[in-house]
Design a protein around this motif. Structure first.
Motif, PDB file in Angstrom:
ATOM      1  N   ALA A  31      45.732  20.949  32.813  1.00  0.00           N
ATOM      2  CA  ALA A  31      44.815  21.995  32.219  1.00  0.00           C
ATOM      3  C   ALA A  31      43.592  21.310  32.317  1.00  0.00           C
ATOM      4  O   ALA A  31      42.818  22.585  32.312  1.00  0.00           O
ATOM      5  N   THR A  32      43.179  20.339  32.305  1.00  0.00           N
ATOM      6  CA  THR A  32      41.800  19.869  32.177  1.00  0.00           C
ATOM      7  C   THR A  32      41.264  19.974  33.357  1.00  0.00           C
ATOM      8  O   THR A  32      40.209  20.361  33.540  1.00  0.00           O
ATOM      9  N   GLY A  33      41.810  19.399  34.522  1.00  0.00           N
ATOM     10  CA  GLY A  33      41.415  19.698  35.834  1.00  0.00           C
ATOM     11  C   GLY A  33      39.787  19.160  35.985  1.00  0.00           C
ATOM     12  O   GLY A  33      39.485  18.325  35.293  1.00  0.00           O
ATOM     13  N   THR A  34      39.363  19.546  37.213  1.00  0.00           N
ATOM     14  CA  THR A  34      37.914  19.000  37.458  1.00  0.00           C
ATOM     15  C   THR A  34      37.258  20.104  38.065  1.00  0.00           C
ATOM     16  O   THR A  34      37.816  21.032  38.311  1.00  0.00           O
ATOM     17  N   GLY A  35      35.875  20.012  38.241  1.00  0.00           N
ATOM     18  CA  GLY A  35      35.104  21.086  38.606  1.00  0.00           C
ATOM     19  C   GLY A  35      34.435  22.009  37.978  1.00  0.00           C
ATOM     20  O   GLY A  35      34.791  22.023  36.371  1.00  0.00           O
ATOM     21  N   GLY A  36      33.730  22.900  38.236  1.00  0.00           N
ATOM     22  CA  GLY A  36      32.993  23.845  37.437  1.00  0.00           C
ATOM     23  C   GLY A  36      33.500  25.296  37.459  1.00  0.00           C
ATOM     24  O   GLY A  36      32.727  26.158  36.863  1.00  0.00           O
ATOM     25  N   ALA A  37      34.548  25.469  37.687  1.00  0.00           N
ATOM     26  CA  ALA A  37      35.053  26.918  37.786  1.00  0.00           C
ATOM     27  C   ALA A  37      35.380  27.373  36.295  1.00  0.00           C
ATOM     28  O   ALA A  37      35.734  26.731  35.454  1.00  0.00           O
ATOM     29  N   ALA A  38      34.750  28.696  36.060  1.00  0.00           N
ATOM     30  CA  ALA A  38      34.907  29.345  34.812  1.00  0.00           C
ATOM     31  C   ALA A  38      36.442  29.629  34.566  1.00  0.00           C
ATOM     32  O   ALA A  38      36.912  30.436  35.554  1.00  0.00           O
ATOM     33  N   THR A  39      36.841  29.673  33.367  1.00  0.00           N
ATOM     34  CA  THR A  39      38.138  30.153  32.963  1.00  0.00           C
ATOM     35  C   THR A  39      38.060  31.598  32.469  1.00  0.00           C
ATOM     36  O   THR A  39      37.333  31.904  31.450  1.00  0.00           O
ATOM     37  N   ALA A  72      52.185  36.156  33.390  1.00  0.00           N
ATOM     38  CA  ALA A  72      51.143  36.425  34.374  1.00  0.00           C
ATOM     39  C   ALA A  72      50.887  35.287  35.130  1.00  0.00           C
ATOM     40  O   ALA A  72      50.650  34.111  34.486  1.00  0.00           O
ATOM     41  N   VAL A  73      50.456  35.134  36.331  1.00  0.00           N
ATOM     42  CA  VAL A  73      49.776  34.198  37.118  1.00  0.00           C
ATOM     43  C   VAL A  73      48.632  34.802  37.779  1.00  0.00           C
ATOM     44  O   VAL A  73      48.794  35.906  38.469  1.00  0.00           O
ATOM     45  N   GLN A  74      47.575  34.099  37.912  1.00  0.00           N
ATOM     46  CA  GLN A  74      46.386  34.523  38.692  1.00  0.00           C
ATOM     47  C   GLN A  74      45.870  33.421  39.846  1.00  0.00           C
ATOM     48  O   GLN A  74      45.901  32.084  39.296  1.00  0.00           O
ATOM     49  N   ILE A  75      46.014  33.594  40.998  1.00  0.00           N
ATOM     50  CA  ILE A  75      45.539  32.770  41.965  1.00  0.00           C
ATOM     51  C   ILE A  75      44.272  33.178  42.487  1.00  0.00           C
ATOM     52  O   ILE A  75      43.809  34.213  42.798  1.00  0.00           O
ATOM     53  N   ASP A  76      43.372  32.079  42.025  1.00  0.00           N
ATOM     54  CA  ASP A  76      41.908  32.723  42.143  1.00  0.00           C
ATOM     55  C   ASP A  76      41.123  31.831  43.156  1.00  0.00           C
ATOM     56  O   ASP A  76      40.760  30.850  43.205  1.00  0.00           O
ATOM     57  N   ARG A  77      40.866  32.504  44.391  1.00  0.00           N
ATOM     58  CA  ARG A  77      40.237  31.766  45.334  1.00  0.00           C
ATOM     59  C   ARG A  77      38.872  32.215  45.611  1.00  0.00           C
ATOM     60  O   ARG A  77      38.053  31.957  46.569  1.00  0.00           O
ATOM     61  N   SER A  78      38.296  32.889  44.550  1.00  0.00           N
ATOM     62  CA  SER A  78      36.916  33.289  44.488  1.00  0.00           C
ATOM     63  C   SER A  78      36.172  32.313  43.816  1.00  0.00           C
ATOM     64  O   SER A  78      34.803  32.279  43.585  1.00  0.00           O
ATOM     65  N   VAL A  79      36.528  31.276  43.257  1.00  0.00           N
ATOM     66  CA  VAL A  79      35.916  30.222  42.489  1.00  0.00           C
ATOM     67  C   VAL A  79      36.011  28.825  43.379  1.00  0.00           C
ATOM     68  O   VAL A  79      36.979  28.789  44.064  1.00  0.00           O
ATOM     69  N   SER A  80      35.494  27.934  42.950  1.00  0.00           N
ATOM     70  CA  SER A  80      35.334  26.515  43.547  1.00  0.00           C
ATOM     71  C   SER A  80      35.278  25.465  42.395  1.00  0.00           C
ATOM     72  O   SER A  80      34.149  25.414  41.803  1.00  0.00           O
ATOM     73  N   PRO A  81      36.294  24.631  42.396  1.00  0.00           N
ATOM     74  CA  PRO A  81      37.416  24.849  43.223  1.00  0.00           C
ATOM     75  C   PRO A  81      38.435  26.005  43.020  1.00  0.00           C
ATOM     76  O   PRO A  81      38.468  26.499  41.902  1.00  0.00           O
ATOM     77  N   GLU A  82      39.236  26.189  43.935  1.00  0.00           N
ATOM     78  CA  GLU A  82      40.252  27.297  43.813  1.00  0.00           C
ATOM     79  C   GLU A  82      41.216  27.033  42.429  1.00  0.00           C
ATOM     80  O   GLU A  82      41.421  25.786  42.234  1.00  0.00           O
ATOM     81  N   GLN A  83      41.753  28.131  41.732  1.00  0.00           N
ATOM     82  CA  GLN A  83      42.490  27.719  40.551  1.00  0.00           C
ATOM     83  C   GLN A  83      43.814  28.640  40.527  1.00  0.00           C
ATOM     84  O   GLN A  83      43.804  29.752  41.347  1.00  0.00           O
ATOM     85  N   ILE A  84      44.744  28.273  40.118  1.00  0.00           N
ATOM     86  CA  ILE A  84      45.959  28.791  39.527  1.00  0.00           C
ATOM     87  C   ILE A  84      46.069  28.955  38.121  1.00  0.00           C
ATOM     88  O   ILE A  84      45.985  27.744  37.460  1.00  0.00           O
ATOM     89  N   ARG A  85      46.102  30.017  37.390  1.00  0.00           N
ATOM     90  CA  ARG A  85      46.033  30.194  35.976  1.00  0.00           C
ATOM     91  C   ARG A  85      47.119  31.011  35.200  1.00  0.00           C
ATOM     92  O   ARG A  85      47.574  31.901  35.964  1.00  0.00           O
ATOM     93  N   TRP A  86      47.944  30.134  34.324  1.00  0.00           N
ATOM     94  CA  TRP A  86      49.032  30.941  33.860  1.00  0.00           C
ATOM     95  C   TRP A  86      48.699  31.539  32.446  1.00  0.00           C
ATOM     96  O   TRP A  86      48.175  31.084  31.609  1.00  0.00           O
ATOM     97  N   TYR A  87      49.339  32.808  32.105  1.00  0.00           N
ATOM     98  CA  TYR A  87      49.052  33.649  31.022  1.00  0.00           C
ATOM     99  C   TYR A  87      50.177  33.786  30.357  1.00  0.00           C
ATOM    100  O   TYR A  87      51.267  34.261  31.072  1.00  0.00           O
ATOM    101  N   LEU A  88      50.201  33.894  28.804  1.00  0.00           N
ATOM    102  CA  LEU A  88      51.145  34.262  28.051  1.00  0.00           C
ATOM    103  C   LEU A  88      50.571  35.336  27.007  1.00  0.00           C
ATOM    104  O   LEU A  88      49.686  34.949  26.166  1.00  0.00           O
ATOM    105  N   ASP A  89      50.860  36.681  27.573  1.00  0.00           N
ATOM    106  CA  ASP A  89      50.438  37.821  26.488  1.00  0.00           C
ATOM    107  C   ASP A  89      48.856  37.932  26.672  1.00  0.00           C
ATOM    108  O   ASP A  89      48.074  37.937  25.767  1.00  0.00           O
ATOM    109  N   GLY A  90      48.390  37.514  27.824  1.00  0.00           N
ATOM    110  CA  GLY A  90      46.960  37.622  28.117  1.00  0.00           C
ATOM    111  C   GLY A  90      46.385  36.208  27.942  1.00  0.00           C
ATOM    112  O   GLY A  90      45.005  36.270  28.155  1.00  0.00           O
ATOM    113  N   GLN A  91      46.915  35.299  27.299  1.00  0.00           N
ATOM    114  CA  GLN A  91      45.990  33.979  26.866  1.00  0.00           C
ATOM    115  C   GLN A  91      46.368  33.109  27.865  1.00  0.00           C
ATOM    116  O   GLN A  91      47.558  32.589  28.300  1.00  0.00           O
TER     117      GLN A  91
END
Length: 346
Positions: free
Chosen positions: A51-59, A262-281
């Motif tokens: 969850a901490t990850g690296t890089g400057g992609a906005a969440t 939900a899951v979002q696979i985001d290839r519009s940011v650098s680094p690319e991300q996968i984000r997991w959501y529960l009730d939008g969070q």
């Protein structure tokens, strides 16, 4: 290609020793069997690191992810997205899922490589639309031995085209009520909403082809686990067969009501991300920089197909002291209100 032909082709891509028409379910032996020796703390630590990850992609904030506004309605897409595909499960009462959109995965759980004990069926006793806008997967038990005699259901989308193009974003979301049980009578239940890389259907082996577990819960603990599987097994850059996981995340009320996963696979940011959501969070994020570029591309940068299943027993429930046991009730069901795929163009 017929379903039978497709299954035959898929089987050729599985790990040695796997068998059965749905052997790609082997993915779930990973995290689960590893739990028995690694324990929850290790997964929690892995989740914190990921969850901490690296890089400057906005969440993105919760506003970027739709949540259900009313029962049985598929929410409109988030701002900037379009709805690519959805199913509101509006079939008649006690009808099966349409073959145009879904295929049944049938056979004994022992063939999945996860230690499960149920037999997956295409009977409307186990998989059906209820006439009120829901898909139901129901686990049923017969006989007096809690470690045998279970039937349940598992389906996957016919389409394996759900993904994000380079520079784009894809979101898979579903509104689900987990089996309305608790830790005293739900030992052994293992509901899941997840997806596998399309390349698994064309010969790439697991976990190289990628797997994203959007929702998993075990033993009616009212929680959710999110996981990415990738690389090679065992070990490799994704620590298989455990994967890169969130650890156990609290999901209050998820047994008694509908919640969005939900899951979002985001290839519009650098680094690319996968984000997991529960009730939008957003509760868990994996960045592409956590593994090498080839591993990420092979696992993530392609389309997927979506799967629902309600397993019984196996390595994952066992690792948390699960059953099924003499107190486990028959008839627990996973209720699905809708599933939707949204895309944001590059």
């Amino acid at each position: 290609m017929s379903s039978g032909q497709e299954d035959e082709q898929e089987n050729s891509a599985y790990e040695p020793g796997r068998s059965g028409p749905t052997a790609h379910r082997a993915r779930r032996s990973k995290l689960r069997l590893a739990f028995a020796t690694v324990a929850v703390a290790a997964l929690s630590l892995a989740g914190m690191t990921a969850a901490t990850g690296t890089g400057g992609a906005a969440t993105p904030t919760a506003a970027d992810v739709p949540v259900a506004a009313a029962p049985n309605d598929v929410p409109g897409p988030p701002a900037g997205f379009t709805t690519t595909w959805s199913d509101d499960f509006n079939g008649g009462a006690n009808t099966g899922v349409p073959s145009s959109d879904w295929k049944y995965d049938t056979g004994p759980g022992s063939s999945f490589g996860t230690g499960e004990i149920e037999t997956m069926s295409d009977s409307t006793s186990n998989v059906y639309e209820d006439g009120n806008g829901h898909l139901v997967l129901k686990a049923l038990h017969s006989g007096s031995d809690p470690s045998s005699g279970w039937t349940s259901g598992r389906i996957e989308t016919q389409s394996s085209s759900f993904g994000a193009p380079a520079g784009g974003v894809v979101e898979m979301q579903s509104s689900i009520q987990q089996p309305d049980l608790n830790t005293s009578n739900g030992a052994g239940y293992w509901p899941a909403f997840w997806m596998l890389g399309s390349t698994l259907r064309t010969g790439t082996t697991w976990p190289t082809s990628g797997e994203v577990d959007i929702l998993e819960d075990i033993n009616a603990r009212s929680s959710v686990f999110g996981t990415l599987h990738c690389g090679t097994n065992p070990g490799g850059p994704c620590n298989e067969s455990t994967g890169i996981g969130s650890g156990e995340h609290a999901c209050s009320g998820c047994q008694t009501g509908y919640h969005t996963y939900a899951v979002q696979i985001d290839r519009s940011v650098s680094p690319e991300q996968i984000r997991w959501y529960l009730d939008g969070q957003n509760y868990f994020t994996v960045n592409s920089t956590q593994v090498d570029a080839t591993t990420w591309a092979n696992a993530v940068d392609h389309p997927f197909f979506i799967i629902y299943d309600l397993a019984m027993g196996g390595g994952f429930p066992d690792a948390f002291g699960g059953g099924p046991n003499a107190s486990t009730v028959s008839g627990g069901q996973m209720n699905i209100d809708y599933v939707a795929v949204y895309n944001k163009a590059p």
